[in-house]
Write an enzyme that holds these catalytic residues in place. Structure first.
Site, PDB file in Angstrom:
ATOM      1  N   ASP A 174     -19.951  59.281  25.258  1.00  0.00           N
ATOM      2  CA  ASP A 174     -21.184  59.527  24.538  1.00  0.00           C
ATOM      3  C   ASP A 174     -21.304  58.553  23.379  1.00  0.00           C
ATOM      4  O   ASP A 174     -20.457  57.677  23.188  1.00  0.00           O
ATOM      5  CB  ASP A 174     -21.331  60.995  24.133  1.00  0.00           C
ATOM      6  N   LYS A 224     -27.817  58.456  23.778  1.00  0.00           N
ATOM      7  CA  LYS A 224     -29.213  58.111  23.512  1.00  0.00           C
ATOM      8  C   LYS A 224     -29.357  56.590  23.464  1.00  0.00           C
ATOM      9  O   LYS A 224     -28.557  55.904  22.863  1.00  0.00           O
ATOM     10  CB  LYS A 224     -29.595  58.633  22.129  1.00  0.00           C
ATOM     11  N   MET A 258     -23.501  67.936  11.965  1.00  0.00           N
ATOM     12  CA  MET A 258     -24.898  67.739  12.379  1.00  0.00           C
ATOM     13  C   MET A 258     -25.886  68.355  11.389  1.00  0.00           C
ATOM     14  O   MET A 258     -26.880  68.949  11.788  1.00  0.00           O
ATOM     15  CB  MET A 258     -25.132  68.372  13.774  1.00  0.00           C
TER      16      MET A 258
HETATM   17  N1  SAH Z   1     -16.737  66.766  18.872  1.00  0.00           N
HETATM   18  C1  SAH Z   1     -17.037  66.124  17.597  1.00  0.00           C
HETATM   19  C2  SAH Z   1     -18.318  66.632  16.977  1.00  0.00           C
HETATM   20  C3  SAH Z   1     -19.557  66.319  17.761  1.00  0.00           C
HETATM   21  S1  SAH Z   1     -20.999  66.863  16.959  1.00  0.00           S
HETATM   22  C4  SAH Z   1     -15.844  66.328  16.651  1.00  0.00           C
HETATM   23  O1  SAH Z   1     -14.944  67.100  16.936  1.00  0.00           O
HETATM   24  O2  SAH Z   1     -15.836  65.657  15.618  1.00  0.00           O
HETATM   25  C5  SAH Z   1     -21.506  65.397  16.134  1.00  0.00           C
HETATM   26  C6  SAH Z   1     -21.349  65.546  14.638  1.00  0.00           C
HETATM   27  O3  SAH Z   1     -19.995  65.315  14.255  1.00  0.00           O
HETATM   28  C7  SAH Z   1     -22.145  64.539  13.825  1.00  0.00           C
HETATM   29  O4  SAH Z   1     -23.489  64.920  13.692  1.00  0.00           O
HETATM   30  C8  SAH Z   1     -21.405  64.591  12.509  1.00  0.00           C
HETATM   31  O5  SAH Z   1     -21.761  65.726  11.763  1.00  0.00           O
HETATM   32  C9  SAH Z   1     -19.966  64.764  12.966  1.00  0.00           C
HETATM   33  N2  SAH Z   1     -19.249  63.467  13.014  1.00  0.00           N
HETATM   34  C10 SAH Z   1     -18.742  62.866  14.096  1.00  0.00           C
HETATM   35  N3  SAH Z   1     -18.122  61.712  13.758  1.00  0.00           N
HETATM   36  C11 SAH Z   1     -18.258  61.585  12.424  1.00  0.00           C
HETATM   37  C12 SAH Z   1     -17.844  60.614  11.472  1.00  0.00           C
HETATM   38  N4  SAH Z   1     -17.159  59.526  11.832  1.00  0.00           N
HETATM   39  N5  SAH Z   1     -18.171  60.814  10.181  1.00  0.00           N
HETATM   40  C13 SAH Z   1     -18.837  61.912   9.787  1.00  0.00           C
HETATM   41  N6  SAH Z   1     -19.256  62.856  10.641  1.00  0.00           N
HETATM   42  C14 SAH Z   1     -18.972  62.704  11.938  1.00  0.00           C
END
Ligand code: SAH
Length: 256
Positions: A41, A63, A175
């Site tokens: 993704d 996307k 998010m």
């Molecule tokens: N499975 C992922 C989360 C997916 S939802 C996990 O465990 O991290 C996607 C959200 O994760 C984003 O909208 C943001 O809020 C957060 N996120 C993912 N990578 C990030 C990063 N490098 N820095 C800050 N927030 C992050």
């Protein structure tokens, strides 16, 4: 002469961590480097995708400008179809596959189709961001409970977050950038003080990381003024306060 059916492949749901390739597990690294098919993704860092062998089939379900994310059903069907064709599939996801990653839905779809599933945990954004910004999510002095919530979901205002934030608690919102204002209003309506410290961590663990701090009441303005973009996390609670420095302690003493 009847041909024996092809052995089905395995679907590996693999956590790619928050961005920095150094935060991959050894198991994730090995799978990425030997994969023949990677379905990924948008959050997976390009530096991580670049670790795949030349010739690996890379399928993005992210996307892309006008095109929307591939619907979840189509992703599930793709994983099942590839495994049925005898291919092992590395399904690479940002962070951890089972934290807001829809990994549960993909695992269910594979199991329902009789496909073997293997899950490789990853460093979830909350943990990566906390480490990179040096914000302890728990601390004996200030927080013994930590909660992870999704800030972008249907019926956000109706969700019961009461008790997830406040004294002795840390709330981490995934998010939540687009809904920052609604979130702050919701928490204050639940009784949270407007001056509770908030930290916004954008692009955690990547070279472009930013850490912004302020009081809860100013969250929407903080996000707006700094044009914070996804991916970003919001941490709410005492642990998010600006760290004490010698200079700040001195300034406090002088003004006291
Ligand atoms: N499975 C992922 C989360 C997916 S939802 C996990 O465990 O991290 C996607 C959200 O994760 C984003 O909208 C943001 O809020 C957060 N996120 C993912 N990578 C990030 C990063 N490098 N820095 C800050 N927030 C992050």
């Amino acid at each position: 002469m009847s041909e024996s059916p092809l052995p089905t492949g395995t679907v590996h749901l693999v956590g790619a961590g928050p961005g920095d390739p150094d935060l991959l597990t050894l198991r994730a690294t090995r799978l990425i480097m030997t994969a023949r098919i990677i379905v990924h993704d948008g959050l997976v860092d390009p530096a991580i995708l670049a670790m795949a062998r030349p010739g690996t089939r890379m399928i993005s379900v992210a996307k892309q400008r006008a095109r929307h994310t591939m619907p979840q059903d189509a992703i599930n069907a793709l994983l099942v179809a590839e495994a049925r064709a005898g291919n092992d599939v590395v399904r690479l996801k940002g962070g951890d596959p089972f934290v807001f990653g829809r990994g549960g839905e993909e695992a269910e779809a594979c199991r329902a189709a009789g496909i073997a599933v293997d899950v490789v945990p990853g460093v979830s954004a909350a943990l990566g961001a906390a480490a990179a910004a040096q914000i302890p999510l728990t601390h004996r002095a200030s927080a013994s409970i930590v909660s992870f919530v999704a800030g972008q979901c249907k019926g956000l205002t109706d969700q019961d977050w009461a008790g997830l934030a406040g004294k002795g608690r840390t709330l981490v919102i995934y998010m939540g950038v687009a809904t920052a204002e609604v979130i702050a209003d919701k928490l204050m309506a639940d009784g949270l003080a407007p001056d509770v410290p908030v930290a916004v961590i954008e692009n955690a663990t990547r070279p472009t990381m930013r850490v912004l701090r302020g009081p809860l009441a100013g969250l929407a303005a903080l996000v707006g003024r700094n044009r914070v973009k996804s991916p970003a996390l919001i941490v709410i609670g005492e642990v998010a306060a600006e760290p004490e420095t010698e200079l700040r302690a001195l300034a406090r003493e002088i003004t006291a």
